[in-house]
Design an enzyme around this catalytic site. Structure first.
Site, PDB file in Angstrom:
ATOM      1  N   ARG A 111     134.464 -53.558  47.952  1.00 57.73           N
ATOM      2  CA  ARG A 111     134.501 -54.569  48.997  1.00 57.73           C
ATOM      3  C   ARG A 111     133.761 -55.799  48.499  1.00 57.73           C
ATOM      4  NH1 ARG A 111     131.881 -54.283  53.133  1.00 57.73           N
ATOM      5  NH2 ARG A 111     130.622 -52.438  52.752  1.00 57.73           N
ATOM      6  N   TYR A 260     141.947 -52.975  47.407  1.00 53.94           N
ATOM      7  CA  TYR A 260     140.974 -51.895  47.329  1.00 53.94           C
ATOM      8  C   TYR A 260     140.259 -51.586  48.644  1.00 53.94           C
ATOM      9  CZ  TYR A 260     137.537 -48.755  45.392  1.00 53.94           C
ATOM     10  OH  TYR A 260     136.790 -47.637  45.129  1.00 53.94           O
ATOM     11  N   LYS A 269     136.073 -50.614  57.828  1.00 59.36           N
ATOM     12  CA  LYS A 269     134.986 -51.570  58.015  1.00 59.36           C
ATOM     13  C   LYS A 269     135.395 -52.730  58.943  1.00 59.36           C
ATOM     14  CE  LYS A 269     130.888 -52.214  56.025  1.00 59.36           C
ATOM     15  NZ  LYS A 269     129.938 -51.101  55.807  1.00 59.36           N
ATOM     16  N   HIS A 289     127.488 -47.973  62.144  1.00 61.93           N
ATOM     17  CA  HIS A 289     127.660 -47.387  60.813  1.00 61.93           C
ATOM     18  C   HIS A 289     126.833 -46.101  60.753  1.00 61.93           C
ATOM     19  CE1 HIS A 289     127.834 -48.391  56.212  1.00 61.93           C
ATOM     20  NE2 HIS A 289     128.843 -47.643  56.596  1.00 61.93           N
ATOM     21  N   SER A 311     125.955 -48.256  53.195  1.00 63.41           N
ATOM     22  CA  SER A 311     126.974 -47.650  52.346  1.00 63.41           C
ATOM     23  C   SER A 311     126.347 -47.037  51.089  1.00 63.41           C
ATOM     24  CB  SER A 311     127.998 -48.695  51.916  1.00 63.41           C
ATOM     25  OG  SER A 311     128.817 -49.050  52.998  1.00 63.41           O
ATOM     26  N   CYS A 313     124.738 -44.354  50.390  1.00 60.83           N
ATOM     27  CA  CYS A 313     123.364 -43.879  50.553  1.00 60.83           C
ATOM     28  C   CYS A 313     123.319 -42.364  50.623  1.00 60.83           C
ATOM     29  CB  CYS A 313     122.827 -44.407  51.875  1.00 60.83           C
ATOM     30  SG  CYS A 313     121.392 -45.429  51.722  1.00 60.83           S
ATOM     31  N   ASP A 336     130.788 -41.625  58.520  1.00 65.25           N
ATOM     32  CA  ASP A 336     130.599 -43.053  58.260  1.00 65.25           C
ATOM     33  C   ASP A 336     130.444 -43.915  59.514  1.00 65.25           C
ATOM     34  OD1 ASP A 336     130.379 -45.150  56.342  1.00 65.25           O
ATOM     35  OD2 ASP A 336     132.435 -45.756  56.746  1.00 65.25           O
ATOM     36  N   ARG A 430     136.189 -43.532  44.475  1.00 63.55           N
ATOM     37  CA  ARG A 430     136.254 -42.886  45.792  1.00 63.55           C
ATOM     38  C   ARG A 430     137.243 -41.736  45.848  1.00 63.55           C
ATOM     39  NH1 ARG A 430     133.051 -45.497  50.092  1.00 63.55           N
ATOM     40  NH2 ARG A 430     132.136 -47.275  49.013  1.00 63.55           N
TER      41      ARG A 430
HETATM   42 MN   LIG Z   1     130.368 -46.957  55.141  1.00 64.18          MN
END
Ligand SMILES: [Mn+2]
Length: 475
Positions: A111, A260, A269, A289, A311, A313, A336, A430
């Site tokens: 992103r 992507y 998101k 989030h 993100s 984490c 998420d 991913r």
């Molecule tokens: Mn996320």
């Protein structure tokens, strides 16, 4: 003349003089096939007037060669995957069941916050005004005028030669009072395959939508055909012109130039966090989030909690925790995003608006997350991970010894050994995998009223070092 089709004319085939209103032509010449894009699947006339208007206006703007209205079926999915394979955008992973590997253009791997904007009338409605006159770290604002200009420089004719896919999708279980519907128009079949995993998508959503309102999402990889430059890894993108814009007042998301992840899978998101935050503010709920998990103690008492972290984490690992305490059980609702609302009894309830996990691959192993490892062995699209010569996947921290003679090809499609000094998988590579396949998915994860939340954990990632658990605290 069939006025319903009048908007769907195709400028690159018909000169302006033949625009629908100008010349009286015999009906057979004015058929949809000749005026508009070829319809590969679906029926425009069956769409609600609002969806139809949205599709037709963007067909006129983007000028795709053909149109495909997604139904979400297995047959459709197979067609899309086969097509992606033929275009060299994905390859089948022999070791698993219906698993695929995509390698992107190395310029399109994450992103891009620097190219992500929110368009509101006042800057103050997007970001706090920094007192020192500097640039806010909390987001980027763009004025409507600036955005209109950016849009007109990018979208006219941007889908020439490509298929526009219409993806009706629900964030949250279809028909749940907590769910919301979006329609994404995209020229990327990779986005279609991924949205089918990450959201509930297709015919049932159009039925649930009826004539209701929806979030309007427009996405283009920004590479009309014929190409001006050769593709890298057969991955169309346009990094020079990438822009991901949100217009909360109009419930619109408009994304250009990147294929992507969160730049192109607009339900995640862009919708479930950014646009949903605005809808939530107006309607009195929360879009956060946060992962959601259920913990059952040895006495059989179960509590649900949500946890907020940035993100990459380890939210996915925590959401699928394997307790080491005997007799305790953890079950996963989401990894998420949480949509939370107080019910009529005053209990905070949460749903996971997503249908899949779009997890960071590196660091995921049988030790850190055995449940994720068990989830991703079928129906999964991997992006930018490394590949083993026996048709498997590989990444940093997978902690798996490879069988004798098995070699690794990096995400850059080059032979790789640990001595190479650079990672075999991109750090932001991913897996995109159906949540329902997780061995510890919570029995209530698709409950339309959501699960009751009894605690919220907050955390963050430290740039370096270990958290000091005891010792002197600086005030
Ligand atoms: Mn996320």
């Amino acid at each position: 003349m069939d006025s319903r089709l009048s908007v769907v004319f195709f400028r690159s085939v018909y000169p302006l003089a033949l625009s629908p209103d100008s010349v009286a032509m015999p009906p057979q010449v004015q058929s949809q096939n000749q005026r508009g894009p070829r319809v590969l699947q679906g029926d425009i006339s069956a769409l609600s007037p609002a969806v139809r208007e949205f599709v037709e206006a963007n067909v006129t703007l983007c000028q795709p060669e053909s149109l495909h209205i997604c139904d979400g079926s297995d047959e459709e999915n197979l067609t899309i995957l086969t097509q992606l394979q033929e275009q060299g955008m994905i390859k089948k992973l022999a070791k698993y069941e219906n698993c695929w590997l995509a390698r992107t253009d190395p310029r399109d791997v994450a992103r891009v916050e620097s190219k992500t904007v929110i368009v509101t009338q006042n800057q103050r409605d997007t970001v706090p005004t920094p007192t020192d006159g500097g640039v806010s770290q909390l987001g980027r604002w763009m004025s409507q005028e600036e955005f209109d200009k950016a849009m007109s420089e990018r979208f006219p004719g941007c889908m020439k030669g490509r298929t526009m896919y219409v993806i009706p999708y629900s964030m949250g279980p279809v028909g749940s009072p907590l769910s919301k519907i979006g329609v994404e128009l995209t020229d990327s079949p990779y986005v279609v395959a991924s949205m089918r995993v990450m959201t509930r998508m297709g015919k049932a959503v159009l039925t649930a939508l009826g004539s209701g309102d929806f979030v309007r999402c427009l996405h283009s990889v920004g590479c009309p055909l014929p190409l001006k430059k050769p593709l890298v890894n057969n991955w169309p993108c346009n990094p020079e012109q990438t822009l991901v814009a949100h217009i909360p007042d109009r419930r619109q998301i408009i994304s250009f130039g990147s294929g992507y992840g969160g730049n192109s899978l607009l339900g995640k998101k862009c919708f479930a966090l950014r646009i949903a935050s605005r809808i939530a503010k107006e309607e009195g709920w929360l879009a956060e989030h946060m992962l959601i998990l259920g913990i059952t103690n040895p006495a059989g008492q179960k509590k649900y909690m949500a946890a907020a972290f940035p993100s990459a984490c380890g939210k996915t690992n925590l959401a699928m925790l394997c307790p080491t305490l005997p007799g305790w059980k953890v079950e996963c609702v989401g990894d998420d995003i949480a949509w939370m609302k107080f019910d009529s009894q005053g209990n905070l309830r949460a749903i996971n608006p997503e249908n899949g996990f779009f997890g960071v691959a590196p660091g995921t192993s049988a030790k850190t997350n055995p449940n994720a490892m068990a989830t991703i062995v079928k129906n999964t699209v991997f992006t930018n991970v490394a590949e083993t010569s026996d048709g498997g996947v590989y990444w940093e921290g997978m902690d798996q010894t490879l069988p004798e003679g098995v070699t690794i090809t990096s995400w850059k499609n080059k032979p790789w050994t640990p001595e190479d000094g650079e990672p075999c998988a991109h750090p932001n590579s991913r897996f995109c995998t159906p949540a329902g396949q997780c061995p510890i998915i919570d029995p209530q994860w698709e409950s339309p009223e959501g699960v009751p939340i009894e605690a919220i954990i907050f955390g963050g990632r430290r740039p370096e070092g270990e958290q000091q658990l005891n010792g002197k605290l600086e005030s």
